[in-house]
Structures are given as C-alpha cells and as structure tokens.
Design an enzyme around this catalytic site. Structure first.
Site: not given
Ligand code: GUN
Length: 293
Positions: A119, A96, A52
């Site tokens: 998200d 996350q 990211k």
């Molecule tokens: N954990 C796995 N995929 C994601 C995601 O797209 N966003 C977040 N916040 N956590 C994750």
C-alpha cells in the site's frame, strides 16, 4: 477535450502484469502472493476488497482474504500482522482501512514490514518516496502518474495544483509531481481548508488534482482553458434510482468543466481502477524483491 480512460488503461496494465507472471510461472517460479486483512463489514471496504481479489486473479497472483470480526483487539491484529511479516510465501499484504475506532491505524501501518507494504503507507516507504529512493509508492498517486504517462501528457515545468493534503493522496501526489522525473518536474501548489484565494490559484493551474472528497467542488470558473483535470473524489451520494442506492460523485463538476479542459478523468472509471492496478504493480515488485537488490 479528451477523456482519460482509467478502466481501459488499468485493463492494459493488468494484461501486461499477467504476461510477466506467466513468464515467471512458465519458468517454474512461484507467482506473486498478496494477502489482505479485512476487519468488520464496512460496505465500501467490502467492495474495494472484492475488486482487489478479482484483480489478483486477472494478474495470475495468488491471494487470500483474512477476515476478522469488528471486536478483534489491537494486540491480536498486531500478532496477525507479525505472522504475515514472517511468512515467506506472502510477498505483500494490506490491512484495509478504515479500522474500528479502538485500533490505532498508525500503529498498524507501522507494524507492516516496509518490504511487504504494498500500500506504500509505512513511513519508511513515504520517506523513501520523498527523497526519490525506490520503494512502494502509494497506490492512488502512483495510478495518477501512470495515467499522465500513458496519455503522454507533458508535465515538465507545468504548474500543478493539488487540492487536499491527505497522507494517502494529496501529500504523496504532490511529491511525485515535483520529483525530477517524467511525469514530474512540475511546480506544485498544495491547497487545503485554510488556503486563501483557492479559486485564483486553480485558475493558474495547468494540472489540477482534486482530492478533497467534496462532490462537484471544482467548477468551470476555476479552470484555465486547456488544463488537465484529475478527479480523485469518490463520495457516495444517495441515489434511489440505482440498485446500490448510491452513485459515486467526483470532486469536479464534470459536465461543465469537461468542455473547458484538455484532458479529464471521469468518476467512476478514471483514477479508481488505476489504484488497484498500482497495488498489483507493487505486489509484482515485492515478488521480484524490490528491496533485495
Ligand atoms: N481504504 C480505502 N482505500 C484504501 C487503500 O488503498 N488501502 C487500504 N489499505 N485501505 C483503503
């Protein structure tokens, strides 16, 4: 059979975003800013996070990674979220997942201001998505829709079968596929652990979205010739021949299914890269004030 190249599509989208950000900064405007909170040191989360941060740099965004130890309390984490909610320099942020067991993920998700919830997990954004209002769409479903769009795959009136009913993939992708839009306008069936005749239902599908987290679940005998196969599975399977010690396994038996279908997403390199791309798109939308109009 055509391979849907998520990596290449994501690269193009990130280039388009970077060009838009350049226009903004050339005009003297601040670039988008994404913050990310990471609690603890989960291996999967660490690598998602690194990707990211890298994607932010590719798009010309500012970003920062805020780390906390595993033992942060729920109350402390909620305070940190409040700070980001109130920080005018942060357009969007994510926490996350998964979080340590002593922290209520739902409470955390709901604490994120929906206007910064890039998200798309906050119930306000999920609700807005359900009734077709603008909002942040959750990243993986949005990435799937973008792939169908960019590959010009006809969806109107098609029967889409979604395997899995999770809040972050199965449910929202079913909603997007049934929406009166292009891509969309599908007749959608959602299958889950209690579904009877799952194989028969899959055989009727023009589009299958497999999001169960069960490696190789979709076999050749479940697929109608010419169907479109979207594989969302990313299970880590131990593999001593790899430096990492594992390989990513999709929910589809790729080698046998590929010969039968019209389009298929590989794992890795299919849906995965698109997920991060959607996060970048949402952050750009947040910067442009999606909810301020
Ligand atoms: N954990 C796995 N995929 C994601 C995601 O797209 N966003 C977040 N916040 N956590 C994750």
């Amino acid at each position: 059979m055509n391979i849907i190249d998520g990596k290449e599509t994501a690269r193009k989208i990130k280039q388009e975003i970077a060009a838009e950000v350049k226009k903004m900064t050339d005009a003297g405007e601040r670039p988008p800013h994404l913050s990310a909170i990471l609690v603890g040191h989960d291996g999967g989360s660490e690598s998602y996070m690194a990707n990211k941060v890298k994607a932010c740099a590719e798009c010309g965004f500012n970003s920062d990674l805020i780390r906390f130890d595993e033992d942060i309390t729920e109350e402390q984490l909620l305070k940190e979220i409040q700070k980001l909610n109130e920080n005018p320099d942060v357009d969007g942020f994510i926490v996350q997942l998964p979080l340590p067991k002593h922290i209520d993920e739902q409470k955390i998700t709901e604490a994120i201001d929906y206007r910064k919830d890039v998200d798309g997990f906050n119930p306000i954004n999920v609700g807005r998505l359900s009734i077709g209002l603008p909002g942040f769409r959750s990243a993986t479903p949005a990435g799937i829709i973008d792939l169908l769009d960019r590959y010009g795959i006809e969806t109107k009136g098609k029967h889409a079968v979604v395997l899995g009913r999770s809040n972050i993939v199965g449910k929202p992708v079913a909603i997007l596929l049934m929406q009166k839009a292009q891509p969309g306008d599908c007749t959608v069936t959602v299958c889950h652990s209690s579904t009877k005749n799952l194989k028969e239902i899959c055989r009727e599908a023009d589009i299958i979205v497999a999001a169960l987290g069960r490696p190789g679940f979709v076999t050749e005998d479940m697929v109608k010739p010419g169907a479109v196969i979207i594989d969302v599975g990313t299970t880590r399977v131990p593999d001593a021949t790899r430096k990492s010690g594992f390989r990513l396994c999709g929910d589809v038996d790729f080698d046998n299914v590929a010969e039968k279908c019209s389009y298929i997403t590989p794992v890795p390199g299919g849906v995965g890269p698109m997920t991060i791309c959607s996060l970048m798109k949402n952050t750009l939308l947040a910067r442009k004030g999606l909810f301020n109009k």
